[in-house]
Scaffold this motif. Sequence first.
Motif, PDB file in Angstrom:
ATOM      1  N   VAL B 174       0.858  -1.178   0.000  1.00 36.85           N
ATOM      2  CA  VAL B 174       0.000   0.000   0.000  1.00 36.85           C
ATOM      3  C   VAL B 174       0.897   1.231   0.000  1.00 36.85           C
ATOM      4  O   VAL B 174       1.851   1.315   0.771  1.00 36.85           O
ATOM      5  N   GLU B 175       0.588   2.165  -0.886  1.00 34.18           N
ATOM      6  CA  GLU B 175       1.340   3.431  -0.902  1.00 34.18           C
ATOM      7  C   GLU B 175       0.675   4.389   0.075  1.00 34.18           C
ATOM      8  O   GLU B 175      -0.520   4.650  -0.035  1.00 34.18           O
ATOM      9  N   TRP B 176       1.452   4.883   1.005  1.00 29.24           N
ATOM     10  CA  TRP B 176       0.923   5.806   2.010  1.00 29.24           C
ATOM     11  C   TRP B 176       1.619   7.141   1.799  1.00 29.24           C
ATOM     12  O   TRP B 176       2.854   7.200   1.772  1.00 29.24           O
ATOM     13  N   SER B 177       0.849   8.176   1.611  1.00 28.18           N
ATOM     14  CA  SER B 177       1.430   9.478   1.284  1.00 28.18           C
ATOM     15  C   SER B 177       0.746  10.538   2.128  1.00 28.18           C
ATOM     16  O   SER B 177      -0.461  10.771   2.008  1.00 28.18           O
ATOM     17  N   LYS B 178       1.517  11.169   2.998  1.00 25.81           N
ATOM     18  CA  LYS B 178       0.949  12.148   3.917  1.00 25.81           C
ATOM     19  C   LYS B 178       1.380  13.550   3.496  1.00 25.81           C
ATOM     20  O   LYS B 178       2.574  13.858   3.496  1.00 25.81           O
ATOM     21  N   LEU B 186       5.271  12.923   2.915  1.00 36.88           N
ATOM     22  CA  LEU B 186       5.944  11.754   3.483  1.00 36.88           C
ATOM     23  C   LEU B 186       5.374  10.515   2.797  1.00 36.88           C
ATOM     24  O   LEU B 186       4.159  10.391   2.659  1.00 36.88           O
ATOM     25  N   LEU B 188       5.495   6.181   2.391  1.00 41.14           N
ATOM     26  CA  LEU B 188       5.926   4.864   2.849  1.00 41.14           C
ATOM     27  C   LEU B 188       5.215   3.807   2.009  1.00 41.14           C
ATOM     28  O   LEU B 188       4.104   4.025   1.526  1.00 41.14           O
ATOM     29  N   LYS B 190       3.782  -0.009   2.471  1.00 41.96           N
ATOM     30  CA  LYS B 190       3.430  -0.867   3.608  1.00 41.96           C
ATOM     31  C   LYS B 190       2.869  -2.191   3.120  1.00 41.96           C
ATOM     32  O   LYS B 190       2.072  -2.222   2.187  1.00 41.96           O
ATOM     33  N   GLU B 552       2.885  -5.727  10.152  1.00 44.36           N
ATOM     34  CA  GLU B 552       3.073  -4.693   9.126  1.00 44.36           C
ATOM     35  C   GLU B 552       4.567  -4.476   8.920  1.00 44.36           C
ATOM     36  O   GLU B 552       5.324  -4.408   9.893  1.00 44.36           O
ATOM     37  N   VAL B 553       4.959  -4.355   7.673  1.00 47.65           N
ATOM     38  CA  VAL B 553       6.327  -3.937   7.357  1.00 47.65           C
ATOM     39  C   VAL B 553       6.212  -2.657   6.550  1.00 47.65           C
ATOM     40  O   VAL B 553       5.521  -2.623   5.525  1.00 47.65           O
ATOM     41  N   ARG B 554       6.819  -1.593   7.078  1.00 51.56           N
ATOM     42  CA  ARG B 554       6.751  -0.343   6.311  1.00 51.56           C
ATOM     43  C   ARG B 554       8.159   0.070   5.909  1.00 51.56           C
ATOM     44  O   ARG B 554       9.105  -0.056   6.686  1.00 51.56           O
ATOM     45  N   ARG B 555       8.245   0.521   4.685  1.00 53.70           N
ATOM     46  CA  ARG B 555       9.531   0.871   4.087  1.00 53.70           C
ATOM     47  C   ARG B 555       9.447   2.288   3.577  1.00 53.70           C
ATOM     48  O   ARG B 555       8.435   2.685   2.999  1.00 53.70           O
ATOM     49  N   GLN B 556      10.538   2.990   3.722  1.00 59.15           N
ATOM     50  CA  GLN B 556      10.545   4.345   3.204  1.00 59.15           C
ATOM     51  C   GLN B 556      10.551   4.333   1.680  1.00 59.15           C
ATOM     52  O   GLN B 556      11.193   3.490   1.070  1.00 59.15           O
TER      53      GLN B 556
END
Lengths: 557, 557
Positions: B174-178, B186, B188, B190, B552-556
Amino acid sequence: MAAPQLTEAHRPTLDQALEAIRTRAYWSPHPEHPKAYGESAPADGLAAFEALRGSRFELDQPGTDGWTGKETSPYGIELGVEYPHPDVDVLLPAMRAGVPAWRAAGPEGRALVCLEILSRISARTHEFAHAVMHTSGQAFMMAFQAGGPHAQDRGLEAVAYAYAEQTRTPRSAVEWSKPQGKRDPLKLTKTYTASGRGIALLIGCNTFPTWNGYPGLFASLATGNPVLVKPHPRAVLPLALTVRVAREVLAEQGFDPNLVALAVERPGEGIAKTLATRPEIKIIDYTGSTAFGEWLEDNARQAQVYTEKAGVNTVVIDSTDDYKGMLANLAFSLSLYSGQMCTTPQNLLIPRDGIATDAGAKSYDEVVADVAAAVGGLLGDDARANALLGAVVNPDVKARVEAAAGLGEVALESRAVVNPEFPDAVVRTPVIVKLDGTKPDAEAAYMDECFGPVAFAVAVDSTSAALDLLRRTVREKGAMTVGAYTTSAEVESALEDACLDESAQLSLNLTGGVYVNQTAAFSDFHGSGGNPAANAALCDAAFVSNRFRVVEVRRQG
Amino acid sequence: MAAPQLTEAHRPTLDQALEAIRTRAYWSPHPEHPKAYGESAPADGLAAFEALRGSRFELDQPGTDGWTGKETSPYGIELGVEYPHPDVDVLLPAMRAGVPAWRAAGPEGRALVCLEILSRISARTHEFAHAVMHTSGQAFMMAFQAGGPHAQDRGLEAVAYAYAEQTRTPRSAVEWSKPQGKRDPLKLTKTYTASGRGIALLIGCNTFPTWNGYPGLFASLATGNPVLVKPHPRAVLPLALTVRVAREVLAEQGFDPNLVALAVERPGEGIAKTLATRPEIKIIDYTGSTAFGEWLEDNARQAQVYTEKAGVNTVVIDSTDDYKGMLANLAFSLSLYSGQMCTTPQNLLIPRDGIATDAGAKSYDEVVADVAAAVGGLLGDDARANALLGAVVNPDVKARVEAAAGLGEVALESRAVVNPEFPDAVVRTPVIVKLDGTKPDAEAAYMDECFGPVAFAVAVDSTSAALDLLRRTVREKGAMTVGAYTTSAEVESALEDACLDESAQLSLNLTGGVYVNQTAAFSDFHGSGGNPAANAALCDAAFVSNRFRVVEVRRQG
């Protein structure tokens, strides 16, 4: 049944929250920027906070038999607020009177009332920020964000999960018709009602009264249970304000305000133990020490017990292609709120032969010195240090920082920072201590949670040894977070396997503006619920689905 | 990842099951009629069962250190089957070897393998029917239906819930964009992986080895956990067959067959206690006595413990517009499987001044006499009696029937029925005993579970007194079912309130072919999980959602 104005105001937000927990994409309805709350909000919030100081916090609860409280801020000022003390034999029965109407409101009605409560809290975020700051010791901006929008996000997330789980089974009458060959089918009409378990008890913590409190509070309330809020004696005000808002909204919407009540203890009373074992209490949410968490699990056998306890968080440092970014990211993680987060890294596992980086090979000593320099640089300016560190929450933390220097070679000394605005605040920068991971006396130090601004730079024989130690640490001590830096696909895969096997949440190669100690509601899980640090994660279906039961009524014809 | 042929074979069934648990409408993919299984199925099933008798049940499990077993049928015949006895220090570690691959299969892959297992079991329903009949004492048709399609339905239901809960969070990246205002957002990436808790232990029961065993077995397996099956020593064969089929399918699909294993104890060994407290065991499912269920809850603290224990089931008789239908329905409910169901009514609460019916007012004595006559009539023919009653499962039940006659005035005597096919079978019709609900010595009888063909006709002062007694019985003793007959809307509403408050499943005015002791998978909940009879319901989200954790594994970047 929800009031039409609540549906109009909050149903779209609920729908967005439901979509967010499904996609896990970034979303929040609660702004992080203080300016988003209106021009007068900062002054209004401060004034509201100041008006609370030195006053009696009236709640008009049944069974109030006295007044107690009087918190002192970690910043050194007296709050002087007195709260009602409960006669639980009167209060608990009164809390059950409103249950049938609350149950009849249904999952949507309850969710929308919860969203109205959160919305009122959100409008007062500045006031809450001061209350959180002066009970937790967080710096203002962190108290504002973590104690305000981020806590509200976690509350809303719990409401969304509660709604989703309760509506998996239809509520209205279902026609059930079973064919019987040539004979008439068997027919039944069935209804299904989500019904709460009983009174829920929220036992709040000192460091994150709202952030750690809202998930349990709103999960229990949204699933039909009254909630009794027992704050940490040093962090009453933020939850007392929360209870007041909840009671106001409940009453306005025609429900019994006693569905949410406050229980503040007299000094040394230990009311949490008394409450936790009462037969009326069917759900408990707790954040705090492992010792009391285990006591609750062992003794409150009549209740569902959700605990977040202590853990030992690890960062595995194998290699990096952004050495500078890694150092900056780690420095911030170690410094934020003086390391007083359950998610702050404690053990940095570094191969004793050093690591490969984009800035060349770095020895163990170099890595440790560079991390120390990064922390020193970040906190070199007192104003910035104060804004990041906040204040030390209690004397135990201060004592641990001081004792840590004796555990090994000090790579970075802790220093006292003066806060010009609050001269009585105790502010300390992190201490970094070098330990040899293979020495038994070192193990005694790094295998224990040392809550506060203390980090151990643990020399290990290899990355493989780091992985073994990571697994053992998570299994035996628990972990809320695991961080790791590597450029190797093989190491990355081994790290993932370790975290999957031991049930720990992994952050890989964070070098920018996201830190291992921070999780975002609707996307990140806080804790896994599968290792000793916590028996639940914030927030998933398991966190809400056993707070209610579905009662079926089937009728012939 | 599921094999394409499994997707083609079973994905439509999984989708239908997911739809059924959402709508709660009638659905089952498993036919109830013996003829639906093909012309040769009855003879083939019997032959397969007979071939098992007097043999060693080979499973090729690691750590087999001997052979044990040798059940005797409640119908009086020796089964003479010997099963492998486990060295748990060898078996338990071997069961964990296949976990990473099973985890990697993902929720859909696991669900489809589970459906293939169920499908193979379904094809052998006739063989299973004989195995269930000759371990539980159920009559053949009941063993066929409850031990076959109905048990398979409950297993499939658990798989559907497990799939639904595990796929609430997306598995893929999942692309997470804040957003960060004018700065870059930002970002990540996930991933979320459903990961089992550890080895699950299923402790089977004597009366419904498959029906009560399949929900926990399939819920645990589908959520990524190996399952160790510990059958009741008198009802091993149905679960041993189940384990064999599961191991075959797992191996064929490229998984480690040791993900499912059997643990049969030596006489008097008490292996359940040893296994339940092993650190490898993280989940326990148990059906049986309250005493051992409570022991598990108190001692297996390292595990999630799901227990179905004893309860006292009540039928409130206030009034009816179908007196004949009510009598026939009650007579069947009391007789089916000699009352040896956890859902069989025990206490019939009848106002001492009598009730209103479509056949005129009936006094307490008349109602009791008419219920007794209905049971007597239903079981008057020995062939029909044998087909309904089955056999008494163990000597304790026989002793309770005999003792019950001494507890009060006997309205219907239990009689011994001869089974011409199995002359050594112990077959008993129900005894109905009249008790005065206000007498303390009577209370000692009706407030205790009297498992077997024993019913108490309890005279109460009024319907309102019946409601009070109902509430108290559910709260103190637990209940799997509540039945009631009334023509009054007011009484109906009071009954619903009582069941919602005390968390009990209510069946109203059943006068046709649906009985209070029967629940249909995908539509009815078995138990509520909210009263002392059981801490879980079959099957809901709470039954599956804590058997796994999401890592959960989150990567930059």
